[in-house]
Design a protein around this motif. Structure first.
Motif, PDB file in Angstrom:
ATOM      1  N   MET A 179      68.051 -21.499  -5.848  1.00  0.00           N
ATOM      2  CA  MET A 179      67.730 -21.756  -4.469  1.00  0.00           C
ATOM      3  C   MET A 179      69.020 -21.748  -3.667  1.00  0.00           C
ATOM      4  N   THR A 180      69.024 -21.047  -2.571  1.00  0.00           N
ATOM      5  CA  THR A 180      70.179 -21.116  -1.687  1.00  0.00           C
ATOM      6  C   THR A 180      70.062 -22.385  -0.862  1.00  0.00           C
ATOM      7  N   GLY A 181      71.195 -22.899  -0.460  1.00  0.00           N
ATOM      8  CA  GLY A 181      71.189 -24.100   0.367  1.00  0.00           C
ATOM      9  C   GLY A 181      70.403 -23.899   1.643  1.00  0.00           C
ATOM     10  N   GLU A 182      70.525 -22.719   2.224  1.00  0.00           N
ATOM     11  CA  GLU A 182      69.794 -22.425   3.461  1.00  0.00           C
ATOM     12  C   GLU A 182      68.284 -22.479   3.227  1.00  0.00           C
ATOM     13  N   TRP A 183      67.807 -21.922   2.103  1.00  0.00           N
ATOM     14  CA  TRP A 183      66.374 -21.945   1.803  1.00  0.00           C
ATOM     15  C   TRP A 183      65.909 -23.373   1.565  1.00  0.00           C
ATOM     16  N   VAL A 184      66.711 -24.150   0.878  1.00  0.00           N
ATOM     17  CA  VAL A 184      66.381 -25.557   0.628  1.00  0.00           C
ATOM     18  C   VAL A 184      66.260 -26.306   1.949  1.00  0.00           C
ATOM     19  N   ARG A 185      67.177 -26.031   2.865  1.00  0.00           N
ATOM     20  CA  ARG A 185      67.154 -26.681   4.180  1.00  0.00           C
ATOM     21  C   ARG A 185      65.898 -26.303   4.961  1.00  0.00           C
ATOM     22  N   LYS A 186      65.511 -25.033   4.899  1.00  0.00           N
ATOM     23  CA  LYS A 186      64.351 -24.553   5.668  1.00  0.00           C
ATOM     24  C   LYS A 186      63.020 -24.975   5.062  1.00  0.00           C
ATOM     25  N   TYR A 187      62.959 -25.101   3.730  1.00  0.00           N
ATOM     26  CA  TYR A 187      61.685 -25.334   3.055  1.00  0.00           C
ATOM     27  C   TYR A 187      61.739 -26.538   2.108  1.00  0.00           C
ATOM     28  N   PRO A 188      62.094 -27.708   2.613  1.00  0.00           N
ATOM     29  CA  PRO A 188      62.234 -28.869   1.725  1.00  0.00           C
ATOM     30  C   PRO A 188      60.937 -29.249   1.012  1.00  0.00           C
ATOM     31  N   ASP A 189      59.810 -29.087   1.665  1.00  0.00           N
ATOM     32  CA  ASP A 189      58.541 -29.424   1.013  1.00  0.00           C
ATOM     33  C   ASP A 189      58.243 -28.485  -0.153  1.00  0.00           C
ATOM     34  N   ASP A 190      58.614 -27.226  -0.017  1.00  0.00           N
ATOM     35  CA  ASP A 190      58.421 -26.273  -1.113  1.00  0.00           C
ATOM     36  C   ASP A 190      59.331 -26.620  -2.295  1.00  0.00           C
ATOM     37  N   VAL A 191      60.549 -27.038  -2.004  1.00  0.00           N
ATOM     38  CA  VAL A 191      61.466 -27.449  -3.078  1.00  0.00           C
ATOM     39  C   VAL A 191      60.858 -28.613  -3.851  1.00  0.00           C
ATOM     40  N   LYS A 192      60.351 -29.588  -3.122  1.00  0.00           N
ATOM     41  CA  LYS A 192      59.729 -30.752  -3.767  1.00  0.00           C
ATOM     42  C   LYS A 192      58.510 -30.337  -4.587  1.00  0.00           C
ATOM     43  N   HIS A 196      71.466 -20.924  -6.353  1.00  0.00           N
ATOM     44  CA  HIS A 196      71.791 -19.540  -5.998  1.00  0.00           C
ATOM     45  C   HIS A 196      72.900 -19.520  -4.939  1.00  0.00           C
ATOM     46  N   SER A 197      73.611 -20.639  -4.813  1.00  0.00           N
ATOM     47  CA  SER A 197      74.745 -20.865  -3.905  1.00  0.00           C
ATOM     48  C   SER A 197      74.268 -21.371  -2.544  1.00  0.00           C
ATOM     49  N   GLU A 198      75.184 -21.888  -1.796  1.00  0.00           N
ATOM     50  CA  GLU A 198      74.872 -22.417  -0.465  1.00  0.00           C
ATOM     51  C   GLU A 198      74.594 -21.300   0.531  1.00  0.00           C
ATOM     52  N   ASN A 199      75.454 -20.276   0.547  1.00  0.00           N
ATOM     53  CA  ASN A 199      75.399 -19.257   1.609  1.00  0.00           C
ATOM     54  C   ASN A 199      75.231 -17.826   1.129  1.00  0.00           C
ATOM     55  N   HIS A 200      74.915 -17.608  -0.148  1.00  0.00           N
ATOM     56  CA  HIS A 200      74.668 -16.269  -0.694  1.00  0.00           C
ATOM     57  C   HIS A 200      75.860 -15.339  -0.475  1.00  0.00           C
ATOM     58  N   LYS A 201      77.038 -15.850  -0.776  1.00  0.00           N
ATOM     59  CA  LYS A 201      78.261 -15.058  -0.621  1.00  0.00           C
ATOM     60  C   LYS A 201      78.540 -14.253  -1.877  1.00  0.00           C
ATOM     61  N   GLN A 255      78.191 -26.711  -5.226  1.00  0.00           N
ATOM     62  CA  GLN A 255      77.984 -28.151  -5.050  1.00  0.00           C
ATOM     63  C   GLN A 255      77.122 -28.454  -3.826  1.00  0.00           C
ATOM     64  N   LYS A 256      77.309 -27.718  -2.733  1.00  0.00           N
ATOM     65  CA  LYS A 256      76.510 -27.982  -1.532  1.00  0.00           C
ATOM     66  C   LYS A 256      75.021 -27.751  -1.803  1.00  0.00           C
ATOM     67  N   ALA A 257      74.691 -26.642  -2.447  1.00  0.00           N
ATOM     68  CA  ALA A 257      73.281 -26.372  -2.772  1.00  0.00           C
ATOM     69  C   ALA A 257      72.770 -27.407  -3.779  1.00  0.00           C
ATOM     70  N   HIS A 258      73.608 -27.740  -4.752  1.00  0.00           N
ATOM     71  CA  HIS A 258      73.246 -28.740  -5.758  1.00  0.00           C
ATOM     72  C   HIS A 258      72.908 -30.073  -5.094  1.00  0.00           C
ATOM     73  N   ASP A 259      73.764 -30.501  -4.177  1.00  0.00           N
ATOM     74  CA  ASP A 259      73.562 -31.787  -3.514  1.00  0.00           C
ATOM     75  C   ASP A 259      72.287 -31.802  -2.679  1.00  0.00           C
ATOM     76  N   ARG A 260      71.975 -30.688  -2.022  1.00  0.00           N
ATOM     77  CA  ARG A 260      70.739 -30.617  -1.217  1.00  0.00           C
ATOM     78  C   ARG A 260      69.508 -30.818  -2.107  1.00  0.00           C
ATOM     79  N   VAL A 261      69.486 -30.125  -3.247  1.00  0.00           N
ATOM     80  CA  VAL A 261      68.338 -30.232  -4.148  1.00  0.00           C
ATOM     81  C   VAL A 261      68.269 -31.623  -4.774  1.00  0.00           C
ATOM     82  N   LYS A 262      69.403 -32.150  -5.154  1.00  0.00           N
ATOM     83  CA  LYS A 262      69.455 -33.493  -5.756  1.00  0.00           C
ATOM     84  C   LYS A 262      68.927 -34.540  -4.778  1.00  0.00           C
ATOM     85  N   GLU A 263      69.307 -34.409  -3.516  1.00  0.00           N
ATOM     86  CA  GLU A 263      68.856 -35.359  -2.499  1.00  0.00           C
ATOM     87  C   GLU A 263      67.335 -35.314  -2.323  1.00  0.00           C
TER      88      GLU A 263
END
Length: 197
Positions: A1-14, A26-31, A46-54
């Motif tokens: 999961m990219t951090g951006e996707w996690v941010r946009k679709y938190p309910d789907d992540v859950k 899949h990284s924070e910014n798909h670089k 780490q940024k993407a990891h932290d978003r999912v962990k939260e």
């Protein structure tokens, strides 16, 4: 999961986590990670990891580099962070938007398809939702079982060839390694069998 996707679709992540599917970074910014320093790679993961962990309380341990682009710096950083780097050996080419039939044919009849194959598919590709069920059924008709990547990959004593397939190092053994045919679709931002919204 990219951090951006996690941010946009938190309910789907859950929902993905609640359904028991693997969650993969899949990284924070798909670089293009091979162009980054070790510290920049670490920050991207780490940024993407932290978003999912939260959101889920889950610590991801699987990482697929954007574009399949990696170098020794990235691989070492991924390993140092406790992640397992995942590549694929069957590209569905769904990102080219050739249509559902093209995706189905490309995957089910791919020259590299075999025991342990990892299939690349994208949740944002136009025809993937339409093709996914037929891909799964086609693979099952060929005798394959679809398993989570976490159950498929070797986590130690392996090498990866230029086609993205893992091989045990000479003389190494892995307890519980399955010899039955199995494939795993890599759909980094949705579960393997859930259609895109």
């Amino acid at each position: 999961m990219t951090g951006e996707w996690v941010r946009k679709y938190p309910d789907d992540v859950k929902a993905i986590a609640a359904a028991g599917h693997d969650l993969a970074n899949h990284s924070e910014n798909h670089k293009q990670m091979s162009r980054l320093s070790a510290e920049q790679c670490r920050t991207e993961l780490q940024k993407a990891h932290d978003r999912v962990k939260e959101l889920t309380g889950f610590d991801m341990t699987l990482f697929r580099p954007p574009y399949g682009d990696y170098n020794n710096t990235l691989v070492q950083t991924v390993n140092d962070m406790g992640y397992h780097c995942v590549q694929w050996d069957v590209d569905s080419l769904d990102w080219k938007d050739y249509g559902a039939d093209s995706i189905i044919n490309t995957v089910v009849n791919h020259k590299h398809l075999g025991n342990g194959s990892i299939i690349l598919m994208h949740n944002g590709a136009k025809y993937t939702p339409e093709a996914l069920e037929a891909v799964i059924l086609g693979l099952q008709e060929k005798g394959y079982t679809i398993v989570p990547i976490s159950e498929l990959i070797y986590k130690e004593n392996y090498e990866m060839d230029h086609e993205g397939r893992q091989h045990l190092k000479e003389g190494a053994t892995t307890p519980g390694a399955s010899s039955s045919p199995s494939v795993t679709p890599v759909v980094p931002q949705t579960p393997a069998v859930q259609p895109e919204r």
